[in-house]
Scaffold this motif. Structure first.
Motif, short mmCIF file in Angstrom:
data_model
loop_
_atom_site.label_atom_id
_atom_site.label_comp_id
_atom_site.label_asym_id
_atom_site.label_seq_id
_atom_site.Cartn_x
_atom_site.Cartn_y
_atom_site.Cartn_z
N UNK A 73 25.37 64.47 8.87
CA UNK A 73 26.01 65.12 7.73
C UNK A 73 26.53 66.51 8.05
N UNK A 74 27.23 67.10 7.10
CA UNK A 74 27.69 68.47 7.23
C UNK A 74 28.83 68.67 8.21
N UNK A 75 29.37 67.57 8.77
CA UNK A 75 30.46 67.73 9.73
C UNK A 75 31.80 67.54 9.03
N UNK A 76 32.77 68.36 9.44
CA UNK A 76 34.11 68.23 8.85
C UNK A 76 34.84 67.06 9.48
N UNK A 77 35.79 66.49 8.73
CA UNK A 77 36.65 65.45 9.30
C UNK A 77 37.71 66.14 10.16
N UNK A 78 38.03 65.53 11.28
CA UNK A 78 39.09 66.09 12.12
C UNK A 78 40.45 65.79 11.50
N UNK A 79 41.38 66.71 11.64
CA UNK A 79 42.72 66.50 11.09
C UNK A 79 43.63 65.90 12.17
N UNK A 80 44.83 65.53 11.74
CA UNK A 80 45.84 65.01 12.68
C UNK A 80 46.09 66.04 13.77
N UNK A 81 46.14 67.29 13.32
CA UNK A 81 46.39 68.39 14.22
C UNK A 81 45.30 68.52 15.28
N UNK A 82 44.05 68.36 14.83
CA UNK A 82 42.91 68.43 15.77
C UNK A 82 43.03 67.32 16.82
N UNK A 83 43.41 66.15 16.34
CA UNK A 83 43.57 65.01 17.26
C UNK A 83 44.63 65.33 18.31
N UNK A 84 45.70 65.96 17.84
CA UNK A 84 46.78 66.31 18.76
C UNK A 84 46.30 67.34 19.78
N UNK A 85 45.51 68.30 19.28
CA UNK A 85 44.95 69.32 20.18
C UNK A 85 44.05 68.67 21.23
N UNK A 86 43.25 67.71 20.78
CA UNK A 86 42.33 67.03 21.69
C UNK A 86 43.11 66.29 22.77
N UNK A 87 44.20 65.70 22.37
CA UNK A 87 45.02 64.96 23.33
C UNK A 87 45.55 65.91 24.40
N UNK A 88 46.00 67.08 23.92
CA UNK A 88 46.53 68.08 24.85
C UNK A 88 45.44 68.56 25.81
#
Ligand code: SF4
Ligand code: SF4
Ligand code: SF4
Ligand code: SF4
Lengths: 316, 344
Positions: free
Chosen positions: B182-197
């Motif tokens: 619990x207590x964790x935020x959902x990742x956004x599309x932007x976060x996913x893109x950052x992770x890819x980079x």
């Protein structure tokens, strides 16, 4: 120096004065070298002399058959002489290529000083008493004395005494026992109980890789006592008490042979300060028996030599 | 869907997990990094450049482990099983190369035979991977079927996206734990893109490459090439560093410690690099150094592929950077001779 070494080494092989050349060549990681053991004269082009020639090449002499041309810094030359004293190698089978040594750079010290991993350093270079480190595009200068190995700071013989060919100008010894002996002084300042606890802590990390023993030219036993099972001097499991026994007995066995080359401490993968033991033994041998290992090939080895005045009352 | 957590909140997360698990994290003692019980506050390892010196396998196959105790009474020897604490381990911050190594160890300790000591710890454990951002010059994971941010072999994977980690739930076990946390935020599309980079950047930083094409057969063909192996072994000092500290090496020795009829049987790390490893009363088939070096190389690059169809090397680079003489496995593999047609 390097050019001369390559020419000499090549000539030695060509004239069949030696079967093997043992020297250093660049390693596969930054700021490293690796031992080059070769019979091929083309390989001599790859020989180098630089501030990263860490290994003690004398270690290979006991396993190589034939005549050898060997690159030797001061400490190596002492290990070679010690092996000659112990009849492990014959002087006439060797051509010693002497390197007057200004000391070897200890990357761990640089890492601590700049707070970066060695991989992150762009360049490390030596110019006289200065060592320049390039990191993040900036150049930082250090006094060589701050970044050389402790045993190099304590070196009593930077230029081999025993050699056939010398590569460069001899360097006078300038041992600094204060800085190089700091770890030992700190240990000695502890109470016995504290010192015991300190070794318990250090030796608990030992994984019994035996790199300290196998890298040591003075450890030349065919069968090491740790491997004996009858009697079993110590268990092969890495529990600290057994690790301690291993180090204590190893130290006694290299007394009078250890030349303070510092290799055992350098190679220990878990940073056990082994030189605090070996150097203390070295000094003790010097103090009690006026004996410095590897200084005179014609002298009897420490353990084969006896003088009336050194006897315990028991023997008199 | 991935989640995310601020780097500052990692300590919070670990505290939560500590209630349920023995949390292990990279820690340094006298400059030597290993997985150790997390001290409840320090998260400086998140910024570390290098992987641990001691591989995480040590948490599953410890350097020394009690197998059982025994004592002798009138009826003979009595055996007592070792005391187990039964605590579940959560290994936090394991790198992808080391997580792959665990999968490789499973093949021996679970698939080939069932090793209760190993499996007891392994089955209960959760692996939380930490993607690398700065591979070292000794790393060659991308040549060995994994990568600096490969999530394949962990339960939960963390990818560095600046001041946050993207948290991927990889296995059902990981998913369940994250749901409970619990207590964790959902990742956004932007976060996913950052992770890819972030992934691409790290991948491209791995500069050491190794071509393993056909290596199994090449090794098979050069098995008797004494000249090649002697040359390869020349500078090796036969220590145990490259095997004991390799995350995929698993050999162990068994010893009893006995005092007055009471004793303990231990197993402890052993190495094929030691002459004693194959010593038998009458002979030693690997008394020469070149045969031992050959064994190490072939076990990883020939025998493991034969048995399990995978090379037992994950490119972690430990053996290269810790070796006293810079014996470099990538150079050795590249120099294995091609068999000359018609040669014997
Ligand atoms: S004991 Fe250590 S310092 Fe002494 S000769 Fe051997 S390796 Fe060198
Ligand atoms: S090198 Fe270090 S870890 Fe290896 S046996 Fe020696 S003291 Fe132990
Ligand atoms: S670490 Fe290096 S010297 Fe030691 S056994 Fe491995 S290859 Fe040989
Ligand atoms: S062989 Fe070397 S690089 Fe490969 S997994 Fe083992 S230690 Fe790592």
């Amino acid at each position: 120096m390097e050019q001369k070494l390559r020419q000499e080494a090549k000539a030695l092989l060509e004239q069949k004065r030696v079967d093997w050349i043992i020297g250093f060549t660049p390693g596969s990681l930054k700021f490293t070298t690796t031992p080059l053991i070769t019979r091929d004269k083309a390989d001599t082009e790859r020989l180098v002399i630089n501030p990263f020639i860490t290994n003690n090449l004398a270690n290979f002499l006991t396993e190589i058959k034939g005549r050898v041309g060997i690159v030797a810094k001061g400490c190596e030359s002492r290990s070679i002489v010690s092996l000659i004293q112990d009849n492990k190698v014959a002087r006439e089978d060797l051509v010693i290529l002497a390197v007057p040594c200004p000391g070897i750079i200890d990357l761990a010290k640089i890492e601590r000083l700049v707070g970066k991993d060695r991989d992150e350093l762009d360049d490390v270079s030596r110019d006289g008493d200065k060592v320049s480190v390039k990191v993040d595009g900036k150049k930082k200068d250090f006094a060589a004395a701050d970044v050389l190995f402790d045993h190099c700071l304590a070196c009593e013989l930077p230029t081999p005494q025993e050699y056939d060919i010398i590569l460069g100008e001899p360097r006078p010894p300038a041992p600094d026992l204060k800085v190089s002996g700091q770890n030992i002084a700190e240990l000695k300042a502890l109470t016995p109980a504290e010192r015991w606890a300190s070794w318990e802590n250090e030796l608990s990390r030992c994984i019994r890789c035996y790199a300290c023993r196998n890298v040591c030219p003075a450890c030349f036993c065919q069968r090491c006592f740790v491997e004996e099972t009858e009697p079993q001097w110590t268990l092969p499991m890495p529990q600290w008490q057994d690790n301690l026994i291993f180090q204590i007995i190893r130290n006694i066995h290299v007394a009078g042979r250890c030349t303070d080359c510092g290799e055992c401490e350098r190679v220990c993968p878990v940073n056990i300060p082994l030189r605090s033991l070996t150097r203390e033994m070295y000094d003790t041998v010097d103090e009690l028996f006026k004996f410095k290992s590897g200084m005179d090939k014609d002298a009897l080895p420490l353990m084969a030599h006896y003088e009336q005045e050194e006897a315990e009352d028991f023997f008199k | 869907m991935a989640k995310k957590a601020s780097k500052k909140d990692v300590a919070q997360l670990l505290k939560k997990w500590s209630q349920q698990f023995a949390v292990l994290a990279p820690s340094r003692e006298s400059g030597v990094a290993a997985m150790a019980e997390w001290d409840g506050k320090d998260t400086s390892f998140l910024e570390w450049y290098r992987n641990t010196v001691v591989p995480p396998k040590a948490s599953f196959l410890p350097p020394m482990e009690e197998m059982f105790r025994f004592h002798k009474d009138e009826e003979g020897y009595q055996i007592e099983p070792p005391s187990r604490n039964g605590q579940k381990q959560l290994v936090f911050g394991i790198r992808p190369c080391d997580a792959r190594a665990m999968a490789i160890l499973d093949m021996t300790f679970e698939d080939a035979y069932q090793d209760p000591y190993y499996l007891e710890k392994r089955k209960n454990a959760v692996l939380v991977g930490l993607g690398c951002t700065n591979p070292c010059q000794s790393c060659f994971c991308t040549s060995m079927g994994t990568s600096p941010t490969d999530p394949t072999d962990v339960d939960i994977m963390l990818i560095d996206i600046g001041d946050h980690f993207l948290i991927e739930e990889v296995t059902a076990k990981g998913k369940e734990l994250l749901a409970k946390t619990g207590g964790l935020k959902e990742a956004t599309k932007n976060d996913e893109a950052e992770a890819k980079k972030s992934r691409e950047t790290a991948y491209n930083k791995v500069s050491r490459k190794l071509d393993t094409e056909g290596i199994k057969d090449k090794l098979l063909d050069s098995f008797d090439d004494e000249e090649f192996w002697s040359q390869t072994a020349a500078k090796c000092i036969s220590c145990g560093i490259c095997t004991l500290l390799c995350p995929t090496c698993y050999c162990f020795d068994i010893n009893d410690e006995v005092v007055k009829g009471e004793g303990t049987r231990f197993r402890s790390w052993d190495s094929c690099g030691f002459p004693l490893y194959t010593k038998m009363p009458m002979e030693n088939p690997r008394s020469e150094k070149w045969r031992r070096v050959r064994q190490k190389v072939c076990h990883k690059y020939e025998f493991y592929p034969m048995a399990f169809d995978v090379i037992a090397c994950t490119g972690c680079g430990r053996c290269i950077r810790l070796c006293p003489v810079n014996w470099d496995i990538t150079q050795v593999i590249e120099s294995v001779p091609e068999k000359v047609k018609g040669a014997k």
